[in-house]
Write an enzyme that holds these catalytic residues in place. Structure first.
Site, PDB file in Angstrom:
ATOM      1  N   GLU A 368       0.719  -1.107  -0.095  1.00  0.00           N
ATOM      2  CA  GLU A 368      -0.062  -0.105   0.173  1.00  0.00           C
ATOM      3  C   GLU A 368       0.766   1.136  -0.230  1.00  0.00           C
ATOM      4  OE1 GLU A 368      -2.743   0.286   3.249  1.00  0.00           O
ATOM      5  OE2 GLU A 368      -3.364   2.589   2.582  1.00  0.00           O
ATOM      6  N   ASN A 426      -4.616   5.097  -2.012  1.00  0.00           N
ATOM      7  CA  ASN A 426      -5.681   5.619  -1.263  1.00  0.00           C
ATOM      8  C   ASN A 426      -6.464   6.779  -2.001  1.00  0.00           C
ATOM      9  OD1 ASN A 426      -5.611   4.251   1.736  1.00  0.00           O
ATOM     10  ND2 ASN A 426      -3.655   4.701   1.053  1.00  0.00           N
ATOM     11  N   GLU A 458      -7.987   2.301  -2.744  1.00  0.00           N
ATOM     12  CA  GLU A 458      -8.541   2.027  -1.708  1.00  0.00           C
ATOM     13  C   GLU A 458      -9.424   3.259  -1.206  1.00  0.00           C
ATOM     14  OE1 GLU A 458      -5.951   1.016   1.600  1.00  0.00           O
ATOM     15  OE2 GLU A 458      -4.963  -0.500   0.347  1.00  0.00           O
ATOM     16  N   ASP A 488     -11.685   0.476   2.230  1.00  0.00           N
ATOM     17  CA  ASP A 488     -10.675   0.693   3.344  1.00  0.00           C
ATOM     18  C   ASP A 488     -11.419   0.910   4.818  1.00  0.00           C
ATOM     19  OD1 ASP A 488      -8.315   0.911   4.451  1.00  0.00           O
ATOM     20  OD2 ASP A 488      -7.639   2.724   3.410  1.00  0.00           O
ATOM     21  N   GLU A 545      -6.071  -5.098   8.256  1.00  0.00           N
ATOM     22  CA  GLU A 545      -5.199  -3.964   8.733  1.00  0.00           C
ATOM     23  C   GLU A 545      -4.473  -3.981  10.124  1.00  0.00           C
ATOM     24  OE1 GLU A 545      -5.323  -0.727   5.777  1.00  0.00           O
ATOM     25  OE2 GLU A 545      -6.879  -0.472   7.176  1.00  0.00           O
TER      26      GLU A 545
HETATM   27  P1  C2E Z   1      -4.893   3.641   5.825  1.00  0.00           P
HETATM   28  O1  C2E Z   1      -5.262   3.690   4.478  1.00  0.00           O
HETATM   29  O2  C2E Z   1      -6.167   2.587   6.620  1.00  0.00           O
HETATM   30  O3  C2E Z   1      -3.350   3.238   6.150  1.00  0.00           O
HETATM   31  C1  C2E Z   1      -2.927   2.137   6.997  1.00  0.00           C
HETATM   32  C2  C2E Z   1      -2.397   2.994   8.150  1.00  0.00           C
HETATM   33  O4  C2E Z   1      -2.294   2.293   9.202  1.00  0.00           O
HETATM   34  C3  C2E Z   1      -1.057   3.842   7.989  1.00  0.00           C
HETATM   35  O5  C2E Z   1      -1.224   4.867   8.545  1.00  0.00           O
HETATM   36  C4  C2E Z   1      -0.065   2.686   8.503  1.00  0.00           C
HETATM   37  O6  C2E Z   1       1.251   3.100   8.661  1.00  0.00           O
HETATM   38  C5  C2E Z   1      -0.884   2.322   9.574  1.00  0.00           C
HETATM   39  N1  C2E Z   1      -0.408   1.117   9.956  1.00  0.00           N
HETATM   40  C6  C2E Z   1      -0.145  -0.084   9.152  1.00  0.00           C
HETATM   41  N2  C2E Z   1       0.142  -1.314  10.017  1.00  0.00           N
HETATM   42  C7  C2E Z   1      -0.077  -0.839  11.323  1.00  0.00           C
HETATM   43  C8  C2E Z   1       0.141  -1.452  12.536  1.00  0.00           C
HETATM   44  O7  C2E Z   1       0.400  -2.719  12.523  1.00  0.00           O
HETATM   45  N3  C2E Z   1      -0.191  -0.956  13.654  1.00  0.00           N
HETATM   46  C9  C2E Z   1      -0.382   0.640  13.622  1.00  0.00           C
HETATM   47  N4  C2E Z   1      -0.702   1.001  14.631  1.00  0.00           N
HETATM   48  N5  C2E Z   1      -0.757   1.138  12.433  1.00  0.00           N
HETATM   49  C10 C2E Z   1      -0.343   0.570  11.268  1.00  0.00           C
HETATM   50  P2  C2E Z   1      -0.494   6.170   8.134  1.00  0.00           P
HETATM   51  O8  C2E Z   1       0.628   6.175   6.839  1.00  0.00           O
HETATM   52  O9  C2E Z   1      -0.598   7.255   9.205  1.00  0.00           O
HETATM   53  O10 C2E Z   1      -1.855   6.692   7.231  1.00  0.00           O
HETATM   54  C11 C2E Z   1      -3.067   6.902   8.013  1.00  0.00           C
HETATM   55  C12 C2E Z   1      -4.233   7.064   6.972  1.00  0.00           C
HETATM   56  O11 C2E Z   1      -4.129   8.373   6.004  1.00  0.00           O
HETATM   57  C13 C2E Z   1      -4.410   6.140   5.987  1.00  0.00           C
HETATM   58  O12 C2E Z   1      -4.951   5.017   6.595  1.00  0.00           O
HETATM   59  C14 C2E Z   1      -5.135   6.803   5.009  1.00  0.00           C
HETATM   60  O13 C2E Z   1      -6.673   6.931   5.274  1.00  0.00           O
HETATM   61  C15 C2E Z   1      -4.482   8.094   5.015  1.00  0.00           C
HETATM   62  N6  C2E Z   1      -3.708   8.347   3.679  1.00  0.00           N
HETATM   63  C16 C2E Z   1      -2.390   7.738   3.814  1.00  0.00           C
HETATM   64  N7  C2E Z   1      -1.678   8.081   2.619  1.00  0.00           N
HETATM   65  C17 C2E Z   1      -2.795   8.620   1.824  1.00  0.00           C
HETATM   66  C18 C2E Z   1      -3.068   9.144   0.247  1.00  0.00           C
HETATM   67  O14 C2E Z   1      -2.082   9.127  -0.393  1.00  0.00           O
HETATM   68  N8  C2E Z   1      -4.219   9.440  -0.144  1.00  0.00           N
HETATM   69  C19 C2E Z   1      -5.235   9.478   0.842  1.00  0.00           C
HETATM   70  N9  C2E Z   1      -6.516   9.740   0.496  1.00  0.00           N
HETATM   71  N10 C2E Z   1      -5.123   9.163   1.994  1.00  0.00           N
HETATM   72  C20 C2E Z   1      -3.968   8.658   2.599  1.00  0.00           C
HETATM   73 MG    MG Z   2      -7.211   1.339   6.460  1.00  0.00          MG
HETATM   74 MG    MG Z   3      -5.684   2.426   2.813  1.00  0.00          MG
END
Ligand code: C2E
Ligand code: MG
Ligand code: MG
Length: 595
Positions: A368, A426, A458, A488, A545
């Protein structure tokens, strides 16, 4: 014109000026004070002649209104001329009126005449003893009446009064605040802002009830506020659905308690009256010092306090510098993001990739793509902070476009290096509402020579979807292209099940809140098991996830979950680190099979 018709036209002109029953205003009060001082009389007023009463727009030393009958002001209006009565008690026209009853003896009034020639009332001075005045004094009174008329006409010519509510507007507030700052510099005041309804409610109501909704809401609240008898305070209309008043210095908490009571009365007043409702009001209190704060600062602080109240489910909020800092940070982030995207986004934005693992085979199918923002001043800003902000603006389109181009280019590069991977990006609900989102995606894939089946998008549930038809159309287009679609954060939104029903998708990603703290045997684990079972039965591929421990991974395998993503396997990694991780992961798996 017959006398009746003339009077009717005069009353119409008076009504159109929206002066009757409006709050006191410093610009008029200043003239009234001047009149009392100049003539050394205890009473002076700007008196308007309504159907059956004299109503005082501004007054010194008297009540708000008297009956029109036997009132000398009414005679000024009728004759359109200056009237001086040395002793009212001796004049048969006036000696039966309330003025004489209340001990008033002397009257002098000059007509308030509009450019069109209508006499609205009089600028008058009154005394409790009989007296005489000279011609110079009469002239001075006429000058004061002319000043009042200039004020009335200026307010209208410069749009100082809102035509629907009849309340002074933001421009008038700015001007009055400057006046107050001059006269009372350094004194503390409280600004109270009443936000009548949240923006989404207004948008919805406008749609359902039509464009008169806001006018109705405003009229209802003006009536309601008048009912609260907040005399002595000017109420301004500072926005489409916002009223503002400034009160003297007081303890904020006490004012808060009082306001809660009054707002409840206001809500009761509005209940069941009209289509408009005042049941979602929020009120903000902002203390400020005259001469130190500009009108825009006062409005912003009071507005901020009202927003704060609304966000924390209270009715009244007091301005807090701490939460204001958060707001300022949000504004600053949005401004910085906008500027960054205008510059192309490079330098501060980057993508990291988190592996997605087939739980049965342990193989990494893909990753991802997650956005990272390294701001020169704020440091690393989490997407969990800036994406929801961007979603409230028009920035999601350029942002997702940046992500899409980078991720597809990376996908190309990896495939050229021989990695058979799928990458998911995403996208926001707003992106899926863009016209031809699917078609543009297809052209970027084609330009990079990447097969659509290597890309996944997603999307999360959103309450912001306003054009469902277009979302469904885009999703259908995207899937027809061969791009995989995933829902998602499944299980966290408002309409989880209806989402499955309404929106076409191939994959369900169960939100990490269900997975991270999962304990086999708990109620939560039964829920996850059922979710996996249901999604599988409906033909979706299921991804969990937030897999952080081997126990959870084992549980998920047992439950039939297809894929996992989480810190157990890897944190999100920059592209080079991801390629290294892939190599070592493949080697480990081979070792695992060999063992
Ligand atoms: P998401 O799409 O549900 O991404 C998964 C989030 O969970 C990511 O946080 C990831 O680093 C985190 N994560 C993955 N595995 C674990 C785990 O085992 N434990 C814990 N505690 N966390 C885990 P991140 O990178 O901070 O992103 C947060 C949210 O921000 C994403 O949730 C997504 O909704 C949004 N996001 C990130 N990048 C993009 C993007 O390019 N476009 C859009 N529209 N949204 C984005
Ligand atoms: Mg997610
Ligand atoms: Mg996602």
């Amino acid at each position: 014109m017959a006398a009746d018709e003339k009077e009717e036209a005069r009353l119409r002109a008076l009504r159109e000026l929206n002066l009757l029953d409006t709050a006191p205003s410093e610009s008029f009060d200043r003239i009234t004070r001047l009149a009392a001082q100049f003539f050394e009389t205890p009473i002076s007023a700007v008196s308007l002649t309504d159907v059956d009463r004299q109503w005082f727009k501004s007054r010194v030393g008297c009540g708000p209104q008297i009956p029109r009958e036997h009132a000398p002001c009414a005679e000024v209006t009728r004759a359109g001329d200056v009237l001086v009565v040395s002793d009212l008690a001796q004049d048969p026209r006036f000696n039966k009126g309330v003025l004489v009853e209340n001990g008033v003896r002397f009257y002098a009034g000059a007509p308030l005449v509009t450019k069109e020639g209508f006499t609205l009332g009089s600028m008058c001075v009154l005394d409790t003893v009989p007296r005489e005045i000279g011609q110079d004094d009469e002239k001075a009174l006429c000058d004061l009446a002319a000043m009042v008329m200039t004020q009335i006409e200026m307010q209208h010519a410069f749009g100082r009064i809102d035509p629907v509510s009849g309340l002074p507007n933001r421009m008038q507030f700015t001007e009055n605040l400057e006046d107050m700052a001059r006269d009372f510099a350094g004194e503390r005041r409280l600004a109270i802002l009443l936000d009548l309804a949240p923006p989404n409610q207004i948008v919805q109501a406008l749609r359902v009830l039509g464009p008169t909704y806001l006018d109705d809401l405003m009229r209802l609240s003006v009536e309601g506020v008048r009912n609260l008898k907040v005399e002595g305070h000017t109420v301004y209309q500072v926005g489409g659905a916002q009223l503002l008043a400034v009160i003297g210095d007081a303890d904020e908490e006490r004012v808060e308690v009082e306001l809660v009571k009054r707002l409840n009365m206001l809500a009761d007043f509005s209940r069941g009256r009209r289509a408009a409702s005042l049941s979602h009001m929020a009120c903000g209190i902002a203390p400020f010092v005259l001469g130190e704060a500009e009108a825009s600062d006062v409005l912003r602080a009071a507005h901020h306090a009202a927003q704060d109240a609304r966000e924390s489910d209270r009715v009244v909020g007091i301005y807090s510098a701490a939460t204001d800092e958060e707001h300022k940070r949000r504004y600053a982030l949005i401004a910085a993001l906008r500027e960054l995207l205008e510059r192309g986004g490079d330098g501060e934005l980057s993508l990291v990739y988190q592996p997605r693992i087939d739980l049965k085979t342990g193989r990494c199918y893909g990753a991802e793509a997650l956005l990272r923002w390294d701001h020169p001043e704020y440091g690393s800003v989490s997407p969990a902070e800036f994406i929801p902000l961007a979603e409230q603006t028009d920035l999601m389109r350029p942002l997702t476009s940046w992500v899409k181009l980078r991720a597809i280019a990376q996908l190309r590069a990896w495939r050229d290096e021989g990695y058979d991977l799928r990458v998911s990006i995403n996208v926001s609900a707003a992106n899926l509402e863009e016209e031809e989102f699917g078609l543009r995606l297809a052209s970027v894939l084609a330009e990079n020579g990447v097969s659509p089946s290597c890309l996944e998008i997603e999307f999360t549930e959103s309450t912001f979807i306003s054009n469902r038809r277009r979302v469904v159309k885009n999703l259908t287009d995207i899937r027809e292209l061969g791009v995989v679609c995933a829902i998602d954060d499944f299980g966290t939104g408002y309409s989880t099940f209806s989402y499955l029903h309404d929106f076409p998708a191939d994959i369900i990603k169960i939100d990490q809140t269900f997975i991270r703290k999962l304990e086999p045997g708990s109620r939560g684990s039964v829920l996850v098991q059922s979710l996996i079972h249901m999604a599988g039965a409906l033909g979706y591929r299921v991804v969990a996830e937030g897999v952080e421990t081997q126990d959870v991974a084992d549980f998920l395998i047992e439950a039939g979950c297809h894929e996992g993503q989480g810190y157990l396997f890897s944190r999100p990694l920059p592209p080079e680190a991801f390629a290294d991780w892939l190599k070592s992961h493949a080697a480990e798996r081979l070792e695992g099979y060999a063992a």
